[in-house]
Design a protein around this motif. Sequence first.
Motif, PDB file in Angstrom:
ATOM      1  N   MET A  12     -28.222   9.175  61.694  1.00  0.00           N
ATOM      2  CA  MET A  12     -28.417   9.883  60.438  1.00  0.00           C
ATOM      3  C   MET A  12     -27.255   9.562  59.498  1.00  0.00           C
ATOM      4  O   MET A  12     -26.087   9.618  59.896  1.00  0.00           O
ATOM      5  CB  MET A  12     -28.476  11.395  60.667  1.00  0.00           C
ATOM      6  N   ILE A  13     -27.589   9.252  58.250  1.00  0.00           N
ATOM      7  CA  ILE A  13     -26.589   8.928  57.243  1.00  0.00           C
ATOM      8  C   ILE A  13     -26.680   9.968  56.127  1.00  0.00           C
ATOM      9  O   ILE A  13     -27.547   9.882  55.256  1.00  0.00           O
ATOM     10  CB  ILE A  13     -26.815   7.520  56.666  1.00  0.00           C
ATOM     11  N   PRO A  14     -25.821  11.003  56.154  1.00  0.00           N
ATOM     12  CA  PRO A  14     -25.849  12.001  55.077  1.00  0.00           C
ATOM     13  C   PRO A  14     -25.328  11.377  53.785  1.00  0.00           C
ATOM     14  O   PRO A  14     -24.302  10.682  53.796  1.00  0.00           O
ATOM     15  CB  PRO A  14     -24.931  13.109  55.589  1.00  0.00           C
ATOM     16  N   ALA A  15     -26.041  11.615  52.698  1.00  0.00           N
ATOM     17  CA  ALA A  15     -25.713  10.901  51.454  1.00  0.00           C
ATOM     18  C   ALA A  15     -25.861  11.819  50.246  1.00  0.00           C
ATOM     19  O   ALA A  15     -26.968  12.065  49.767  1.00  0.00           O
ATOM     20  CB  ALA A  15     -26.627   9.680  51.312  1.00  0.00           C
ATOM     21  N   ARG A  16     -24.738  12.320  49.743  1.00  0.00           N
ATOM     22  CA  ARG A  16     -24.711  13.085  48.501  1.00  0.00           C
ATOM     23  C   ARG A  16     -24.427  12.137  47.345  1.00  0.00           C
ATOM     24  O   ARG A  16     -23.587  11.242  47.461  1.00  0.00           O
ATOM     25  CB  ARG A  16     -23.616  14.155  48.536  1.00  0.00           C
ATOM     26  N   TYR A  17     -25.093  12.376  46.219  1.00  0.00           N
ATOM     27  CA  TYR A  17     -24.799  11.553  45.040  1.00  0.00           C
ATOM     28  C   TYR A  17     -23.479  11.984  44.412  1.00  0.00           C
ATOM     29  O   TYR A  17     -22.652  11.153  44.044  1.00  0.00           O
ATOM     30  CB  TYR A  17     -25.927  11.653  44.013  1.00  0.00           C
ATOM     31  N   GLU A  18     -23.288  13.296  44.310  1.00  0.00           N
ATOM     32  CA  GLU A  18     -22.079  13.807  43.660  1.00  0.00           C
ATOM     33  C   GLU A  18     -20.938  13.883  44.668  1.00  0.00           C
ATOM     34  O   GLU A  18     -20.952  14.695  45.578  1.00  0.00           O
ATOM     35  CB  GLU A  18     -22.335  15.202  43.074  1.00  0.00           C
ATOM     36  N   LEU A  99     -26.356  10.361  65.987  1.00  0.00           N
ATOM     37  CA  LEU A  99     -25.128   9.721  65.535  1.00  0.00           C
ATOM     38  C   LEU A  99     -25.033   9.825  64.025  1.00  0.00           C
ATOM     39  O   LEU A  99     -25.958   9.442  63.308  1.00  0.00           O
ATOM     40  CB  LEU A  99     -25.068   8.257  65.976  1.00  0.00           C
ATOM     41  N   ASN A 100     -23.922  10.403  63.556  1.00  0.00           N
ATOM     42  CA  ASN A 100     -23.673  10.603  62.132  1.00  0.00           C
ATOM     43  C   ASN A 100     -22.857   9.418  61.612  1.00  0.00           C
ATOM     44  O   ASN A 100     -21.716   9.229  62.003  1.00  0.00           O
ATOM     45  CB  ASN A 100     -22.897  11.922  61.942  1.00  0.00           C
ATOM     46  N   VAL A 101     -23.476   8.638  60.748  1.00  0.00           N
ATOM     47  CA  VAL A 101     -22.791   7.519  60.102  1.00  0.00           C
ATOM     48  C   VAL A 101     -22.477   7.930  58.666  1.00  0.00           C
ATOM     49  O   VAL A 101     -23.371   8.343  57.929  1.00  0.00           O
ATOM     50  CB  VAL A 101     -23.672   6.248  60.102  1.00  0.00           C
ATOM     51  N   GLY A 184     -14.514   9.176  60.709  1.00  0.00           N
ATOM     52  CA  GLY A 184     -15.550  10.199  60.643  1.00  0.00           C
ATOM     53  C   GLY A 184     -16.937   9.759  61.051  1.00  0.00           C
ATOM     54  O   GLY A 184     -17.913   9.992  60.339  1.00  0.00           O
ATOM     55  N   ILE A 185     -17.038   9.123  62.194  1.00  0.00           N
ATOM     56  CA  ILE A 185     -18.337   8.774  62.781  1.00  0.00           C
ATOM     57  C   ILE A 185     -18.468   9.581  64.058  1.00  0.00           C
ATOM     58  O   ILE A 185     -17.602   9.505  64.935  1.00  0.00           O
ATOM     59  CB  ILE A 185     -18.445   7.262  63.072  1.00  0.00           C
TER      60      ILE A 185
END
Length: 248
Positions: A12-18, A99-101, A184-185
């Motif tokens: 999983m790749i958490p992705a915030r724009y801001e 797994l957090n990428v 931070g992985i």
Amino acid sequence: MKAVSKNKVIAMIPARYEASRFPGKLLKDLAGKTVIRRTYEAAVDTNLFDEVYVVTDSDKIEAEIKQHGGKVIRSQKEHECGSDRIAEAVENMDVDIVLNVQGDEPFIDKNSLAKLLEVFEQDHLKEIDLASLKTALYESDEITSANNVKVITDHNDFALYFSRFPIPYPRDTSAKVTYFKHIGIYAFRKSALMDFYKLPMLPLEAAEKIECIRYLEYGKKIKMIETSVKSIGIDTPEDLEKAKKLLS
């Protein structure tokens, strides 16, 4: 073909724009592709995962990933950290290891990720809640920088504490201590991730603004794996320029 595993494993790749320090950084150009696209494709190319998803609250990031054939899960709630964003996404999934990428770390090292996943294959008693990476720091400016999260471990490489402050404090300067940066992985057992999602933030995490401290405050076991591969996280415009030079 994905590597043989008895656990069902997703990335999983958490992705915030801001982003507070560098707004819109995930959609910045990095040698012909956006940062988030490079990260997603790098995760897929490891062949370590049953599935890879970007988890986002952004229309722009969703469009960017889908345009290039990637998989996206939209966040339904506001989240303070990446772990919460991922936990919401996997809550109803049949999966063992997540797994957090980090979306801003496109230079993924397959061998390091494989070592993280191997922790759980060898943990037959299921005593380890999550695993993460550390790398040695030698330059004083890197050790003292609050942007670098430091980690100290016990003799079995289980995390004792994380801090933006240099730990351990060098009261005895003759003591031979190696400082380690936390990369931070993370690889989580789904059960530990869901516990994190339901438990409130406590004072140490709130003070340091380091989400993995929450796991320690609630008694979870974090196995740290040392890597010599230097991670380049894109937190500032200067980091982006460094990344461009590395690719060229």
